[in-house]
Design an enzyme around this catalytic site. Sequence first.
Site, PDB file in Angstrom:
ATOM      1  CB  THR A   4      -0.884   0.001   1.259  1.00 15.34           C
ATOM      2  OG1 THR A   4      -1.607  -1.212   1.299  1.00 15.34           O
ATOM      3  CG2 THR A   4      -1.832   1.173   1.258  1.00 15.34           C
ATOM      4  CB  THR A  21      -1.855  10.891  16.147  1.00 14.34           C
ATOM      5  OG1 THR A  21      -0.824  10.255  15.379  1.00 14.34           O
ATOM      6  CG2 THR A  21      -2.921   9.856  16.451  1.00 14.34           C
ATOM      7  CB  ALA A  67      -1.113   6.310  11.829  1.00 12.38           C
ATOM      8  N   GLY A  68      -1.035   5.723   8.755  1.00 10.65           N
ATOM      9  CA  GLY A  68      -1.484   4.907   7.648  1.00 10.65           C
ATOM     10  C   GLY A  68      -0.734   3.599   7.606  1.00 10.65           C
TER      11      GLY A  68
END
Length: 353
Positions: free
Chosen positions: A216, A261, A263-264
Site C-alpha cells: 500500500t 495524530t 497514521a497509515g
Amino acid sequence: MIIGRLQLTVCWHLLLGRSSKAMITVTGGAGAINDVASIPARLQEFSAAFEKGISMLKEGATAIEVVQEVVVMLEDSAYFNAGRGSVFTNAGTHEMDASVMDGTTGNAGAVCNVSNVRNPVRLARAVATSTQHVLLCGSGAESLAPNHGIRIEDNHYFFTNERYEQLKLARIQKRVVLDHGTEMEQHSGSVGIAAPSIFSHLGIDSEGKKQHKFGTVGCVARDKYGNLAAAGSTGGLTNKQPGRIGDTPIIGAGIYANSTTCAGETFIKNCVAHDVYARMNYQGLPLAAAIDEVILNVLPPETGGMIGVDSNGKVHASYNTAGMFTGEVSSLALVEGKGGESEAMGREAGEVR
C-alpha cells in the site's frame, strides 16, 4: 545509490513561517526491492510525488489536498501497488481500494473493489465530500467518477509485465501473495529501502528472477494551519479472490486521522491505526512509542509498516518487514532568513550496514 543493507533517509526541514509546523511523510509500501536496476527509476517517481507534497505545503495547500495529490502521483506510477501498478486478482482483473480522512473535521471516505478507475484516491475523496456515506464498493463507487471528473482507463492501462509474472507464479503455487512478500528477515532499526542481499527467502518468478514487492502507498501531512490528514491506496494481494477487501479502505484500520495524530499502512484485525491513537490518548505515549509498540510487538513479523505524524509535527515510521519506501519532511524549528524571510534547510543521509 547505497548498496548493501540499503537504508535511505531523506529529510528536509521546511521553514514555512513563524507559526507553521507543516510536515509530510510518504510511503511507497513496506516490502523488498530485488531488481536493483529499477531502484533509480522507482526513487525518481517516488521523489517526484514527495516533492509535489512539499511544494503544495509551501504554497499553503491544506493537508487533505496534499495527501490526495501525493497518492495520485504514486497511483500514476507503474512501480507501486496502487492505481496503474496494481496487482492482479486470480481472475486476471484489478480491484483497487483507497481511503482519505481529514483529521480536523473527522470526515472520511473510502472505496473498495473498484476497477478501471485511474485514481481510486480521488474517488475516495468524492465519497467523503459528495455523499452521506463513508465506504462505497464496486460499481456503486465507480458511478461517482463521471460527475467528479475522475478518469476511467481501459484494462490495458493497468497491465504490467511485472505484475503479470507475479500472478502466473502465484497461480502455479496456488497461493495468495502478500505484496510485501513472505518469510523476510526483520529489520526495524531504521526507515528506508532494504537491498536485495537479505531477500533469499522470496519466491522466484517464471524467468528465474527474485520477485520484488511493495504494498500500500500512503501519505500523512500536517499543514501550516494545523490540520492533519491521511490517505492510502492499494491494489491488494496478488492472486486474491475477486471481492476481497483489505485494510486500506477501513477507517481506523487502514488509515486514521484526528486532531491528535494520523497514521497509515495497517491492518483490519487489530484496528491498528486507531490502536496507535488510543495508546497516545489514553496511555499518554508519544507517537514513536505508540507506533513501535503496535508494529513491533502487537502484529506478527513480516506484516507491514506504518507512518504517522502527531499534532506537534513529529513524524515516525516503523515496519516489521525487510524495508519500506519512505520520505519525510518536517518543520521542527523556525529561523528567520535575511530580510525577515523564512529560510529552508535540507539534509540527506544514507547508511550502509
